[in-house]
Write an enzyme that holds these catalytic residues in place. Structure first.
Site, PDB file in Angstrom:
ATOM      1  N   HIS A   1       8.775  -2.305  -5.975  1.00 20.29           N
ATOM      2  CA  HIS A   1       7.305  -1.687  -7.161  1.00 20.29           C
ATOM      3  C   HIS A   1       7.565  -2.714  -8.429  1.00 20.29           C
ATOM      4  O   HIS A   1       7.894  -3.474  -8.079  1.00 20.29           O
ATOM      5  CB  HIS A   1       7.802  -0.269  -8.457  1.00 20.29           C
ATOM      6  CG  HIS A   1       7.401   0.552  -7.622  1.00 20.29           C
ATOM      7  ND1 HIS A   1       6.351   1.315  -8.278  1.00 20.29           N
ATOM      8  CD2 HIS A   1       7.688   1.168  -6.512  1.00 20.29           C
ATOM      9  CE1 HIS A   1       6.515   2.765  -8.207  1.00 20.29           C
ATOM     10  NE2 HIS A   1       6.899   3.035  -7.110  1.00 20.29           N
TER      11      HIS A   1
ATOM     12  N   GLU B   1       0.203   1.050  -2.957  1.00 21.40           N
ATOM     13  CA  GLU B   1      -0.383   2.061  -4.128  1.00 21.40           C
ATOM     14  C   GLU B   1      -0.665   0.802  -4.921  1.00 21.40           C
ATOM     15  O   GLU B   1      -0.608   0.045  -4.891  1.00 21.40           O
ATOM     16  CB  GLU B   1       0.788   3.010  -4.679  1.00 21.40           C
ATOM     17  CG  GLU B   1       1.638   4.106  -4.533  1.00 21.40           C
ATOM     18  CD  GLU B   1       3.311   3.589  -4.287  1.00 21.40           C
ATOM     19  OE1 GLU B   1       3.607   2.187  -4.254  1.00 21.40           O
ATOM     20  OE2 GLU B   1       3.822   4.386  -3.700  1.00 21.40           O
TER      21      GLU B   1
END
Length: 324
Positions: free
Chosen positions: A37, A105
């Site tokens: 991330h 994402e």
């Protein structure tokens, strides 16, 4: 069914991740997942270590196999760079590295200012990125002029003896089908039988199935529930929000609709052995090969990492071996 441990780069410092990896191996976990991330899901989680630095460090403190869960090799980082990073990781781990990838994402991929495409285009980009990476792992110079990526006169010199396998995540029918068509394995979080069937029908029969589950061990059941809710209420958000919201602030706003009672029965929390064991039963019934468990809040009061690993080593893992 094997049980691995899930290292959360969003929640823990680099030092804590290394410590958890050591403890996981000592406790009898059989592999590691590690998240990739740029941002955490919310500010309460509060961390976001660069996964490729972490894999290099992990290779020096554990002998467990490592899989990224998952990397997006399409927007934030060009697949040429991911191919080099994965190759080096495979060398450092003695071939015990698997590249888990997905379509990403917005939370992580929008940060360069690139447009966040729709699902169909993201999956097309993922397919092409796999072609690029596998070609680079053959060891020669590569030129590629595709729909989404250009590669000019590129060669990776540091290569493992065997190219890394690529496992592809799927949380819907199109991604699961793509995973079956081009992936070496399948990555998911819930044991969704429809997605697993789509993966198998598209060519995934006999390929490994990996999944993940979050728990919050602690001797105070209500405190463990509060910790799970504070840190990971975003897991209860429905639909495609996890793919489309672009900021931790947006996840905090959406997660304000999730109450502790909404997650009470969906997350194994506290120190009831049966509750933790039962959390894995759907995965065994779905035929998952490896389930990676993540301990939420190991740095919070009442939920320390050492206590979690002792609990799983002594009470949960023996039961899970019987379950599988």
């Amino acid at each position: 069914m094997k049980i691995g441990y899930f290292l959360s780069c969003e929640e823990y410092t680099p030092e804590s991740l290394l410590s958890q990896a050591r403890l996981a191996e000592e406790a009898g976990f059989e592999s590691l997942w590690i998240s990739d991330h740029f941002h955490p899901w919310n500010d309460a989680q509060g961390q976001s270590a660069f996964v490729w630095s972490m894999i290099g460090a992990l290779s020096q403190v554990t002998s467990l196999p490592i899989t990224t869960a998952v990397t997006c090799p399409t927007i934030r980082i060009h697949p040429v760079i991911i191919a080099q990073a994965a190759a080096t990781s495979a060398v450092l781990t003695g071939g015990k590295f698997t590249l888990g990838i997905g379509s990403g994402e917005a939370l992580n991929e929008h940060v360069t200012g690139a447009r966040w495409p729709d699902t169909g285009k993201r999956l097309d980009m993922l397919r092409e990125s796999v072609e690029v990476m596998r070609e680079l792992w053959k060891g020669g110079f590569v030129d590629h002029h595709g729909e989404h990526y250009t590669v000019e006169n590129a060669r990776i010199y540091t290569l493992p003896e065997t190219p890394p396998e690529i496992y592809i995540s799927g949380f819907g029918p199109r991604a699961s089908t793509l995973a079956g068509e081009i992936g070496d394995g399948f990555v998911t979080i819930p044991p969704d039988t429809d997605n697993i069937q789509a993966f198998r029908a598209a060519g995934g029969t006999g390929k490994p199935l990996h999944a993940g589950v979050k728990v919050c061990w602690g001797n105070d059941e209500e405190q463990a529930l509060r910790t799970a809710h504070e840190l990971w209420a975003n897991d209860a958000l429905p639909g495609e929000l996890a793919q489309t919201l672009s900021s931790p602030r947006h996840f905090e706003q959406a997660s304000s609709l999730v109450t502790p009672e909404m997650i009470r029965n969906s997350i194994a929390h506290g120190n009831d052995v049966d509750r933790h064991v039962e959390a894995f039963r759907p995965y065994a019934e779905a035929g998952i090969d490896v389930v990676h468990v993540q301990q939420m809040g190991a740095a919070r009061p009442g939920t320390d990492a050492e206590g979690f690993f002792a609990f799983y080593r002594d009470q949960v893992l023996p039961r899970l071996r019987e379950l599988s």
